[in-house]
Motif scaffolding. Structure first.
Motif, PDB file in Angstrom:
ATOM      1  N   TRP A 168      12.785  36.741  58.926  1.00 27.40           N
ATOM      2  CA  TRP A 168      12.427  35.367  59.273  1.00 27.40           C
ATOM      3  C   TRP A 168      12.175  34.559  58.004  1.00 27.40           C
ATOM      4  N   HIS A 169      12.657  33.330  58.007  1.00 22.36           N
ATOM      5  CA  HIS A 169      12.385  32.409  56.903  1.00 22.36           C
ATOM      6  C   HIS A 169      11.852  31.115  57.513  1.00 22.36           C
ATOM      7  N   SER A 170      10.600  30.790  57.228  1.00 24.72           N
ATOM      8  CA  SER A 170       9.958  29.622  57.850  1.00 24.72           C
ATOM      9  C   SER A 170       9.578  28.578  56.807  1.00 24.72           C
ATOM     10  N   LYS A 171       9.711  27.331  57.194  1.00 21.45           N
ATOM     11  CA  LYS A 171       9.307  26.225  56.336  1.00 21.45           C
ATOM     12  C   LYS A 171       8.892  25.057  57.209  1.00 21.45           C
ATOM     13  N   ILE A 172       7.829  24.391  56.808  1.00 22.43           N
ATOM     14  CA  ILE A 172       7.343  23.250  57.577  1.00 22.43           C
ATOM     15  C   ILE A 172       7.901  21.959  56.983  1.00 22.43           C
ATOM     16  N   TYR A 173       8.345  21.083  57.868  1.00 23.85           N
ATOM     17  CA  TYR A 173       8.881  19.784  57.464  1.00 23.85           C
ATOM     18  C   TYR A 173       8.049  18.704  58.155  1.00 23.85           C
ATOM     19  N   VAL A 174       7.456  17.823  57.364  1.00 25.23           N
ATOM     20  CA  VAL A 174       6.642  16.737  57.912  1.00 25.23           C
ATOM     21  C   VAL A 174       7.219  15.419  57.437  1.00 25.23           C
ATOM     22  N   TYR A 175       7.596  14.583  58.369  1.00 24.41           N
ATOM     23  CA  TYR A 175       8.187  13.285  58.043  1.00 24.41           C
ATOM     24  C   TYR A 175       7.105  12.353  57.541  1.00 24.41           C
ATOM     25  N   GLN A 176       7.390  11.658  56.445  1.00 23.76           N
ATOM     26  CA  GLN A 176       6.423  10.749  55.876  1.00 23.76           C
ATOM     27  C   GLN A 176       7.079   9.389  55.628  1.00 23.76           C
ATOM     28  N   GLU A 177       6.419   8.375  56.103  1.00 28.15           N
ATOM     29  CA  GLU A 177       6.879   7.012  55.887  1.00 28.15           C
ATOM     30  C   GLU A 177       5.652   6.115  55.974  1.00 28.15           C
ATOM     31  N   THR A 178       5.733   4.911  55.508  1.00 23.44           N
ATOM     32  CA  THR A 178       4.611   3.991  55.580  1.00 23.44           C
ATOM     33  C   THR A 178       4.099   3.890  57.005  1.00 23.44           C
ATOM     34  N   ASN A 179       2.793   3.973  57.170  1.00 17.39           N
ATOM     35  CA  ASN A 179       2.137   3.931  58.481  1.00 17.39           C
ATOM     36  C   ASN A 179       2.370   5.180  59.300  1.00 17.39           C
ATOM     37  N   CYS A 180       2.950   6.235  58.703  1.00 13.53           N
ATOM     38  CA  CYS A 180       3.146   7.496  59.416  1.00 13.53           C
ATOM     39  C   CYS A 180       2.289   8.545  58.749  1.00 13.53           C
ATOM     40  N   MET A 181       1.272   9.011  59.445  1.00 13.62           N
ATOM     41  CA  MET A 181       0.341   9.968  58.867  1.00 13.62           C
ATOM     42  C   MET A 181       0.916  11.377  58.972  1.00 13.62           C
ATOM     43  N   CYS A 212       5.222  11.763  64.414  1.00 18.37           N
ATOM     44  CA  CYS A 212       5.144  12.394  63.088  1.00 18.37           C
ATOM     45  C   CYS A 212       4.161  13.550  63.003  1.00 18.37           C
ATOM     46  N   SER A 213       3.005  13.412  63.628  1.00 17.15           N
ATOM     47  CA  SER A 213       1.964  14.433  63.487  1.00 17.15           C
ATOM     48  C   SER A 213       2.089  15.574  64.495  1.00 17.15           C
ATOM     49  N   TRP A 214       3.078  15.491  65.395  1.00 10.90           N
ATOM     50  CA  TRP A 214       3.349  16.599  66.324  1.00 10.90           C
ATOM     51  C   TRP A 214       4.354  17.533  65.659  1.00 10.90           C
ATOM     52  N   ILE A 215       3.973  18.798  65.492  1.00  9.40           N
ATOM     53  CA  ILE A 215       4.807  19.740  64.754  1.00  9.40           C
ATOM     54  C   ILE A 215       5.158  20.938  65.641  1.00  9.40           C
ATOM     55  N   PRO A 216       6.248  20.852  66.395  1.00  9.80           N
ATOM     56  CA  PRO A 216       6.672  21.990  67.215  1.00  9.80           C
ATOM     57  C   PRO A 216       7.272  23.083  66.341  1.00  9.80           C
TER      58      PRO A 216
END
Length: 361
Positions: free
Chosen positions: A348-361, A253-257
């Motif tokens: 260019w159009h950029s957006k960050i997506y971060v997955y969030q779930e219980t126990n996922c920081m 989850c916390s790795w954002i390529p």
């Protein structure tokens, strides 16, 4: 990128000449500028393509075209990575050469490890296409090319645990993605750039009608969730497999390529749908379906059900997604080429997506 061995037409030859086709507009690189950083990394990847073509056309010394693609940005090629099967050059390791830097212009990576994609030449076509076919079946990690790449990444990280950048284009992006995931599972997050990475699923994003496209995505999600439930109930040890997949997904989850895609490229465009559609099923009141399709693919479940490693190679929880929204009619070849990522335009159009779930920081 086709051409007859032993000869280059003027048009084809110019593609490999840095002075003609390269990002020469970057006379001064601001490493804190995402556009500059992206352009340089794409140039280094092109350098690997040219390295292999130099090898095939026996261009050495002053006749070699590849060095200009990294010398211009003060990098040195310290190691060339060769495939054990066909001896082709599939990657390279670059080290930044010390010179006068302006503090306000950011910090360059000390090492950049890059991998080329499929090269449709006589010496490389068969081997590259073989690896392309392995991607949907999650077999890349067993291949000698990937094992060589991963070993070299480990060696560089022993020298410099930080300030390392990993990148690839097309098939090379699949290698970089898998390596980045494998390192992230160990708690080592490498800055990773993925240009036109293969998404091993039907390119629903290519459907022009937004309404129909949305309906197809919902239908696919429901089918995927249904198959998951059947597999979960009917196959021995499937719960153990599912739990393992879930834990693996959360660990990333916390790795954002950084992922760079072109909507006109059927090879990678589905990453747009993967991230933009995520959460849609939850909005429709189908939370469980949303969780399942976020972490599982039809092919990965099939492979997993057969008792093999079924981790979907293309599914990742988080990313900085950049789309090339240049509004022109492009062929698949143009939409998939690496040179688009150093062109000086503002589409260019950029957006960050971060997955969030219980126990996922």
């Amino acid at each position: 990128m086709k051409g007859k061995r032993g000869e280059d037409s003027d048009a084809i030859f110019s593609k490999w000449e840095f002075g003609i086709s390269g990002p020469v507009h970057l006379t001064s690189v601001d490493w804190g500028n995402p556009d500059h950083r992206r352009s340089v990394v794409a140039s280094l990847i092109q350098g690997v393509y040219v390295l292999e073509r130099d090898r095939q056309h026996k261009r050495i010394g002053n006749k070699a075209l590849a060095p200009a693609w990294w010398d211009y940005f003060h990098f040195e090629c310290i190691k060339i990575l060769k495939d054990q099967i066909d001896s082709s050059i599939f990657g390279a390791i670059f080290e930044y050469k010390p010179h006068v830097l302006i503090p306000q212009q950011g910090v360059p990576p000390r090492y950049v490890i890059v991998f080329r994609g499929t090269l449709m030449e006589t010496d490389t076509r068969k081997r590259d296409l073989y690896l392309d076919i392995q991607l949907p079946f999650s077999r890349l990690t067993r291949d000698s090319r990937y094992l060589t790449a991963f070993q070299e990444i480990e060696n560089i990280l022993e020298i410099s645990p930080k300030n390392v950048l990993l990148a690839g284009h097309s098939l090379g992006a699949a290698i970089a993605l898998q390596a980045g995931k494998d390192m992230a599972k160990r708690g080592c997050h490498i800055e990773t750039y993925l240009f036109n990475p293969p998404y091993t699923s039907a390119p629903i994003e290519k459907i022009n009608n937004t309404y129909i496209k949305g309906k197809v995505r919902v239908a696919k999600s429901i089918v995927t969730a249904g198959i998951y439930q059947v597999a979960k109930k009917g196959i021995k040890n499937y719960n153990n497999y599912s739990t393992k997949q879930h834990d693996t997904y959360l660990s990333l989850c916390s790795w954002i390529p950084s992922i760079f895609v072109n909507p006109s490229d059927p090879i990678c465009c589905e990453y747009i749908g993967h991230f933009e559609h995520r959460g849609r099923m939850k909005e429709l009141g189908m939370d469980e379906v949303d969780l399942i399709v976020t972490k599982h693919s039809l092919m990965s479940m099939l492979v997993g059900a057969l008792g093999k490693d079924g981790e979907p190679p293309h599914l990742i929880p988080s990313a900085l997604l950049t789309k090339n929204m240049k509004n022109v009619v492009q062929s698949v070849k143009e939409a998939h080429c690496v040179n688009q990522w150093w062109e000086p335009h503002s589409y260019w159009h950029s957006k960050i997506y971060v997955y969030q779930e219980t126990n996922c920081m």
